[in-house]
Design a protein around this motif. Sequence first.
Motif, PDB file in Angstrom:
ATOM      1  N   LYS A 146       0.821  -1.211   0.000  1.00 61.68           N
ATOM      2  CA  LYS A 146       0.000   0.000   0.000  1.00 61.68           C
ATOM      3  C   LYS A 146       0.855   1.261   0.000  1.00 61.68           C
ATOM      4  N   PHE A 147       1.986   1.209   0.683  1.00 64.83           N
ATOM      5  CA  PHE A 147       2.853   2.372   0.837  1.00 64.83           C
ATOM      6  C   PHE A 147       4.301   1.963   0.634  1.00 64.83           C
ATOM      7  N   SER A 156       8.728  -3.671  -2.221  1.00 66.42           N
ATOM      8  CA  SER A 156       7.533  -2.825  -2.316  1.00 66.42           C
ATOM      9  C   SER A 156       6.881  -2.964  -3.687  1.00 66.42           C
ATOM     10  N   GLY A 160       3.151  -4.369  -4.019  1.00 64.12           N
ATOM     11  CA  GLY A 160       2.159  -3.534  -4.694  1.00 64.12           C
ATOM     12  C   GLY A 160       1.537  -4.275  -5.858  1.00 64.12           C
ATOM     13  N   VAL A 163      -1.146  -6.698  -4.599  1.00 64.76           N
ATOM     14  CA  VAL A 163      -2.427  -6.047  -4.280  1.00 64.76           C
ATOM     15  C   VAL A 163      -3.267  -5.871  -5.540  1.00 64.76           C
ATOM     16  N   ASN A 164      -2.659  -5.368  -6.613  1.00 66.28           N
ATOM     17  CA  ASN A 164      -3.440  -5.136  -7.822  1.00 66.28           C
ATOM     18  C   ASN A 164      -3.717  -6.424  -8.591  1.00 66.28           C
ATOM     19  N   GLY A 184      -2.553  -7.960   4.200  1.00 69.38           N
ATOM     20  CA  GLY A 184      -1.446  -7.014   4.278  1.00 69.38           C
ATOM     21  C   GLY A 184      -0.893  -6.935   5.689  1.00 69.38           C
ATOM     22  N   THR A 237     -10.351  -7.683  -2.070  1.00 72.26           N
ATOM     23  CA  THR A 237      -9.898  -6.746  -1.039  1.00 72.26           C
ATOM     24  C   THR A 237      -8.565  -7.181  -0.455  1.00 72.26           C
ATOM     25  N   THR A 238      -7.883  -6.225   0.186  1.00 76.75           N
ATOM     26  CA  THR A 238      -6.688  -6.531   0.958  1.00 76.75           C
ATOM     27  C   THR A 238      -6.977  -6.216   2.416  1.00 76.75           C
ATOM     28  N   MET A 240      -5.899  -5.500   5.901  1.00 76.06           N
ATOM     29  CA  MET A 240      -4.697  -5.035   6.572  1.00 76.06           C
ATOM     30  C   MET A 240      -4.693  -5.551   8.005  1.00 76.06           C
ATOM     31  N   THR A 246      -1.247   1.518   8.747  1.00 77.79           N
ATOM     32  CA  THR A 246      -1.703   2.257   7.569  1.00 77.79           C
ATOM     33  C   THR A 246      -2.858   3.217   7.851  1.00 77.79           C
TER      34      THR A 246
END
Length: 250
Positions: A146-147, A156, A160, A163-164, A184, A237-238, A240, A246
Amino acid sequence: MRLQNKNVVITGGASGIGLASVIRCLEEGANVVLSDLAGSEGAARAAELDGKHGGRCLFKACDVTDTAQVDRLFEETVNELGSVDAVFSNAGIGGVAPSHKVSDEEFLRIIDINLNGVFRVARAALRIMYGQGSGSIVNCASILGKFGQSNTAAYSAAKGGVVNLTRALALEAAPKGVRVNAIGPGYIDTPLIADLDKDLMNALIAMHPLGRLGRAEEVANGFLFLASDESSFVTGTTLMIDGGFTAGKS
């Protein structure tokens, strides 16, 4: 028993979050394939758990960077158990280094295991689950999905991508009765970070509003929810599991 008589495959299952997830699934009545690299502690862990849980845990060696091994993992699981009801695509490695010092080989290795490996596992699982008309795939992403964070360019980028990838797969799979989600985790107290010095460990703890690192069992509980029918209306969905890491970021 939330997974009674369900057949679950967990990659990276020999230690940490993966092993905790194997244990929770066994406790909830599942038959579990603990998969990890040949030469890992996976075979010994599976044998021990198999004895404790009435012959419901077996080990299958698999390197997620090898398509043939991934496909064989799922083919053998179906041949032996009859179905694949849930998958935790958890195999992964870390990687911390300044980007200007990361070689092509290092970058690509992290991407191949943490992102391409997740795709290989999902592809093999979907082929089976589409035939069944049901199933749940859970991919292990990260707060760094996410970040971004300095000195983690490859990791990262891979997370990332997870996630997508999860979103895209969820859209494809939904009409065929299959759900795809991700988890996550924040920083989790596992062997992966056990050797960090005290100052760095305290810095990691301070990043989490709950004031501590997560426990592997807490992430495993998230997987258990997403694998079970309790999450029957959840896909793409992720989740967390990050102690609030986050919550204050946009």
